[in-house]
Structure formats: C-alpha cells, structure tokens
Design a protein around this motif. Structure first.
Motif, short mmCIF file in Angstrom:
data_model
loop_
_atom_site.label_atom_id
_atom_site.label_comp_id
_atom_site.label_asym_id
_atom_site.label_seq_id
_atom_site.Cartn_x
_atom_site.Cartn_y
_atom_site.Cartn_z
N TYR A 38 -33.22 -43.81 -6.91
CA TYR A 38 -34.63 -43.84 -6.23
C TYR A 38 -34.57 -43.03 -5.07
CZ TYR A 38 -38.36 -45.92 -3.70
OH TYR A 38 -39.53 -46.44 -2.94
N GLN A 39 -33.33 -42.86 -4.17
CA GLN A 39 -33.40 -41.98 -3.22
C GLN A 39 -33.63 -40.43 -3.26
OE1 GLN A 39 -29.34 -42.88 -2.42
NE2 GLN A 39 -29.63 -44.07 -0.89
N ASP A 40 -33.76 -40.14 -4.44
CA ASP A 40 -33.95 -38.50 -4.77
C ASP A 40 -35.41 -38.54 -5.39
OD1 ASP A 40 -31.37 -37.69 -3.92
OD2 ASP A 40 -30.47 -38.26 -5.93
N THR A 42 -39.36 -38.22 -5.84
CA THR A 42 -40.67 -37.50 -4.82
C THR A 42 -41.57 -38.75 -4.51
OG1 THR A 42 -41.98 -36.98 -6.88
CG2 THR A 42 -40.42 -35.23 -6.33
N PHE A 43 -42.47 -38.20 -3.66
CA PHE A 43 -43.35 -39.00 -3.19
C PHE A 43 -44.03 -39.82 -4.21
CE2 PHE A 43 -47.68 -39.94 -1.55
CZ PHE A 43 -47.55 -40.94 -0.53
N PHE A 44 -44.60 -38.90 -5.18
CA PHE A 44 -45.61 -39.37 -6.38
C PHE A 44 -44.64 -39.98 -7.48
CE2 PHE A 44 -47.95 -35.84 -4.49
CZ PHE A 44 -49.19 -36.62 -4.45
N GLN A 45 -43.47 -39.69 -7.64
CA GLN A 45 -42.75 -40.44 -8.52
C GLN A 45 -42.41 -41.93 -8.09
OE1 GLN A 45 -39.34 -38.01 -8.74
NE2 GLN A 45 -39.76 -37.19 -10.95
N LYS A 46 -42.18 -41.97 -6.81
CA LYS A 46 -42.19 -43.38 -5.91
C LYS A 46 -43.51 -44.32 -6.02
CE LYS A 46 -38.47 -42.41 -2.49
NZ LYS A 46 -38.15 -41.92 -1.39
N ILE A 47 -44.64 -43.63 -5.80
CA ILE A 47 -45.98 -44.22 -6.17
C ILE A 47 -45.80 -44.95 -7.66
CG2 ILE A 47 -48.31 -44.18 -6.34
CD1 ILE A 47 -48.31 -42.15 -3.97
N ASP A 48 -45.64 -44.03 -8.59
CA ASP A 48 -45.72 -44.26 -9.88
C ASP A 48 -44.58 -45.39 -10.12
OD1 ASP A 48 -46.59 -44.02 -12.53
OD2 ASP A 48 -44.65 -42.55 -13.00
N TYR A 49 -43.50 -45.35 -9.57
CA TYR A 49 -42.43 -46.28 -9.71
C TYR A 49 -42.95 -47.54 -9.20
CZ TYR A 49 -37.79 -48.58 -8.75
OH TYR A 49 -36.67 -49.35 -8.50
N HIS A 50 -43.45 -47.56 -8.24
CA HIS A 50 -43.55 -49.03 -7.49
C HIS A 50 -44.99 -49.58 -8.45
CE1 HIS A 50 -40.99 -49.23 -4.51
NE2 HIS A 50 -41.24 -48.13 -3.97
N TRP A 51 -45.86 -48.60 -9.05
CA TRP A 51 -46.84 -49.17 -9.96
C TRP A 51 -46.44 -50.02 -10.87
CZ3 TRP A 51 -51.03 -51.14 -11.56
CH2 TRP A 51 -51.44 -50.75 -12.99
N HIS A 52 -45.54 -49.27 -11.54
CA HIS A 52 -44.98 -49.70 -12.84
C HIS A 52 -44.12 -51.11 -12.47
CE1 HIS A 52 -42.93 -49.12 -16.98
NE2 HIS A 52 -42.33 -50.08 -16.35
N VAL B 157 -20.51 -45.86 -2.88
CA VAL B 157 -19.35 -46.49 -2.05
C VAL B 157 -19.19 -45.67 -0.74
CG1 VAL B 157 -17.16 -47.18 -1.84
CG2 VAL B 157 -18.13 -47.24 -3.86
N GLU B 158 -19.29 -44.28 -0.95
CA GLU B 158 -19.16 -43.39 0.11
C GLU B 158 -20.38 -43.17 0.94
OE1 GLU B 158 -15.83 -42.12 1.77
OE2 GLU B 158 -15.68 -43.94 0.60
N GLY B 159 -21.49 -43.35 0.18
CA GLY B 159 -22.80 -43.08 0.77
C GLY B 159 -23.27 -41.56 1.06
N MET B 160 -22.49 -40.70 0.11
CA MET B 160 -22.75 -39.23 0.52
C MET B 160 -24.09 -38.97 0.10
SD MET B 160 -19.12 -37.78 -0.62
CE MET B 160 -19.39 -36.05 -0.60
N GLY B 161 -24.92 -37.91 0.44
CA GLY B 161 -26.03 -37.44 -0.08
C GLY B 161 -25.77 -36.66 -1.45
N SER B 162 -27.06 -36.69 -2.24
CA SER B 162 -26.86 -36.02 -3.48
C SER B 162 -26.13 -34.37 -3.32
CB SER B 162 -28.37 -35.98 -4.07
OG SER B 162 -28.56 -37.24 -4.21
N GLU B 163 -27.10 -33.78 -2.33
CA GLU B 163 -26.77 -32.49 -2.06
C GLU B 163 -25.09 -32.12 -1.96
OE1 GLU B 163 -29.55 -30.73 0.18
OE2 GLU B 163 -28.63 -28.60 0.11
#
Lengths: 102, 201
Positions: A38-40, A42-52, B157-163
């Motif tokens: 989820y953290q990675d 994009t904005f539009f993917q998040k919108i689509d995700y929440h819509w689903h 667990v470590e909370g590292m960023g993807s990059e």
C-alpha cells in the motif's frame, strides 16, 4: 452495518452494471497485491484501491488480515531475542573480548 | 558500568592498545544491537552470529585506521551493513531462485480467471488469537523461503523504505513488490490454516 452496505453495493454492481463496466473494475488479485504494498501506491492507485474496498468484502478481510500480520510483526518481532540466544550472544561476546584483548 | 564516551581519543587509544576493559565495554554495549540489526535484515540466528563475529574481527583489525571523525557506533554498523551486503552478494542465488509453481498454485486456489475471489479470506476476527500471534507468526516466518523472509523483515519489522531495501538487496521496485506480496500472502495463508485448525479443535 458497514458490511451490509458493502454487500448491497456489491449486489447493485453485479446485478445492475453492464458487463463491460464490471470488467473495468480492478481485479481482486490486483487489489490483494496493492494491499501488501500500500505504501508504494500512486495517488490514483490508492483511489482505485479504496473504491474497490467500498464494495468488496473479501478484499477488506484480506486487508485486515495483512494489517494484523504487519502489526504483530512490528510489535513482537523487532529486537526479539530468546533466552537461549542471549546466552549464545554472551558467550560470543566473551569469545570476542578474549580473542582481541592483550 | 559508567556511561563511556566511546568516541573519545582516550578510549580509542585504549582500544588500539587492546585494553581488555575497553574492549569488554564496547562489545557489551553493541553486541546485542548489532545482532538485532543483523536479524532485522532477515538473517537467521546462526548467520547473524557469523556476520557479527566477522564484523567484530574487521573492526579490531581496522581500529587503528579509525580516526574518530564519526561516532564509533556509526563505524561499527557501517562494517556490519557492508558484511550483510557481501553476504547477500555471495548468496545472490536465493533472490533468483523461483518457487513460482507452489505460489501460483496457491493463487489459483484463491481467484478465478477474472481475478475474483473463489476462496475468500476468513473473518479477520477469527484470524489469529492475539496471545498466540507471536508464536504462530514466528513459526510461519520460519517456513517462508529466505528471500520472502528477508524482504518482509526489512519492510515490516525494521520499517525500512522500499528504496533502501532495493539498494541493499539489488532488487527493482517491482521485484520487491512481488516479494512482499508473496511473503504476506504466504504468511496469511499459513496463519489462516492455523486459525482454522485451532477453531475446529
């Protein structure tokens, strides 16, 4: 209540929407992938995700399970050393001290 | 033990002269932290110990070159992370090894051809008992392929960023996303089976 509304919306989409429009909806398999990353998104993917998520109960359940796993991992697994491991580490430390001291 | 200034010139001279007390203070202070950091990078207990030993050896071999411009902790962890990178490079096969078949089989059981759920997840409230969550999760993590465990550990667990993870493991963002998704799906599957088994007993 929320689950019921989700169920109603799902039924509405399945029964009333034309097939071509239903096919435009992002697949549950893709949404599961997005739940895990989820953290990675994009904005539009998040919108689509929440819509689903507004109409798909299994994907909501999947998301909740993933959240439980993430929270449990953060809570219990960070810096978690067993007693046996502590002993082994103490022995290792003694070994290092002995080997490197004058 | 007194709070020691590990980066002071006086302490560094003691270390260079292999003063047993100084070495004991330093090792006692950082041994567990280094071990935790190694485990956090997904190394198993034995591998973490091996890396730890190698880190200390390198540190004591090179301590005369350390000028004290950075904190000694930074220097030590720098060595540790380089050792871990070296370990991944030497064991890079684990990142290439594929077990698509078993994963695809699992995925096939969950979704139909249109990507809709055929075997939906169970109610999250039944998912795991919190008092058992730790042992269950540890058990399921142990069953994971190393590449999935490493990715999951670093990310969650470590909370590292993807990059940062991609840089450390030499992966693309897409590959990491797939690893994380598979790790979580396999963990979920494993925990779900445990939950169902417990409920049925």
């Amino acid at each position: 209540m929320r689950n019921f509304l989700r169920y109603l919306l799902h039924e509405f989409i399945v029964r009333c929407w034309p097939v071509w429009l239903i096919k435009k909806i992002t697949r549950c398999s893709e949404i599961s992938y997005r739940s895990a990353n989820y953290q990675d998104l994009t904005f539009f993917q998040k919108i689509d995700y929440h819509w689903h998520m507004t109409f798909c109960q299994p994907c909501v359940d999947y998301k909740k399970q993933i959240e439980i796993i993430d929270q449990t991992a953060k809570k219990f697994l960070k810096d978690n050393i067993s007693d046996e491991q502590k002993k082994r580490l103490d022995n290792l430390a003694e070994d290092i001290i002995r080997k490197n001291s004058n | 033990m007194m709070d020691q200034n590990f980066s002071s010139d006086e302490f560094l001279i003691k270390l260079r002269n292999r003063n047993p007390q100084a070495i004991a203070e330093l090792v006692t202070k950082y041994n567990k932290q280094l071990y935790n950091a190694a485990c956090g990078r997904g190394l198993s207990g034995d591998n973490a110990e091996e890396i730890l030993q190698s880190t200390w050896n390198s540190f004591f071999e090179g301590v005369h070159r350390f000028e004290g411009k950075s904190h000694i902790r930074t220097y030590l962890f720098g060595i540790l992370y380089n050792k871990i990178k070296e370990y991944w490079r030497n064991n890079s096969k684990f990142l290439d090894s594929e077990d698509n078949d078993s994963f695809n089989h699992m995925i096939d059981n969950h979704y139909d051809n249109d990507g809709r759920w055929t075997n939906p997840p169970i109610d999250p409230e039944r998912f795991v008992w919190i008092q058992e969550a730790k042992t269950s999760l540890e058990d399921c993590l142990d069953r994971l392929n190393e590449k999935y465990r490493v990715a999951f550990n670093m990310k969650e667990v470590e909370g590292m960023g993807s990059e940062a993870i991609c840089n450390e493991l030499g992966l693309s963002r897409t590959n990491l996303g797939v690893l994380i998704f598979r790790a979580k799906s396999l963990l979920r599957e494993c925990l779900e089976k445990k939950s169902i088994t417990r409920k049925d007993v």
